[in-house]
Design a protein around this motif. Structure first.
Motif: not given
Length: 267
Positions: A159, A231, A234-235
């Motif tokens: 990330i 992932l 987190k985005l």
């Protein structure tokens, strides 16, 4: 509400399977489909089929053809009112249109604002680039960015690489539209091999976690889903509004992630 786009892979040996791809299986209707390029006649058949399904299509334009072929391709898409293009670098056969910026300049010159252009890019540098920032700091690339093109990234699992790449893009053009790409880890050995080719980092904790479960189908699927969801979350915390899925035509995997997001975020 998070939105999605999906890459649709064309395999000339499985054309019937492609035309039977049930887009209605997807629990969230995609904003658009990017269509990988193979042969024009096959692409045209698939694209026309999907357009009839009222889907927004972005066909791939690969930078490996002569200007005559490009003009024919662009005119063909223009005539069927297909106004969105996904430009990627393609193979290593060099010619006058080897790089993406050559095609962007050609389209902008001959079609002005008739097409919406998307470019593929790597958050961790292009495989043929030795310098991470060469894509961003190169004046030719800067000029492309200023022409209001959109970016869809190659997949990544670190990330921090996305944060860094995004920050550098914003320094050039704060209005830039950048969609992060997500790839499901269907096969452990293939993703390791492909990541080596693309120079995409596979964090050690992911390698260990997948490797420990690669012979246990149920646990492997669970681990795969956890990695991708981690992932994506987190985005989303980074205020990402759109995600691009490299589906490899597997609507089942897309559905698993969509449903999990629905359950976690009440989308």
């Amino acid at each position: 509400m998070i939105k999605f786009s999906i890459e649709f892979y064309i395999n000339i040996y499985k054309i019937k399977e492609i035309l039977n791809f049930n887009i209605s299986m997807l629990c969230l209707k995609p904003l658009f489909l990017t269509i990988t390029y193979n042969k024009f006649n096959i692409n045209k058949k698939v694209i026309n089929y999907l357009i009839k399904k009222n889907l927004k299509i972005l066909p791939h334009i690969i930078c490996k053809k002569k200007i005559k072929n490009f003009n024919y391709l662009l005119n063909s898409y223009f005539l069927i009112n297909l106004k969105n293009l996904m430009i990627i670098k393609g193979d290593n056969s060099k010619n006058n249109y080897y790089y993406s910026y050559n095609i962007v300049n050609l389209i902008k010159k001959n079609y002005i604002n008739e097409f919406n252009i998307f470019l593929g890019d790597y958050t961790e540098s292009h495989p043929s680039s030795l310098n991470f920032l060469i894509n961003i700091k190169n004046n030719k690339i800067k000029n492309i960015i200023k022409k209001n093109v959109n970016f869809i990234s190659q997949y990544f699992y670190n990330i921090e690489s996305y944060y860094n790449f995004y920050d550098n893009l914003k320094k050039i053009n704060y209005k830039i539209k950048f969609i992060p790409g997500i790839m499901f880890i269907k096969d452990f050995y293939k993703i390791v091999s492909f990541s080596n080719i693309c120079k995409t980092e596979l964090p050690l904790w992911i390698i260990k976690k997948l490797n420990n479960n690669k012979f246990y189908k149920k646990e492997y699927k669970k681990t795969n889903k956890e990695i991708i969801l981690n992932l994506i979350l987190k985005l989303l915390n980074f205020k990402v509004k759109i995600l691009h899925f490299y589906s490899m035509n597997n609507s089942y995997l897309v559905n698993i992630i969509c449903e999990s997001l629905n359950n976690n975020l009440n989308l």
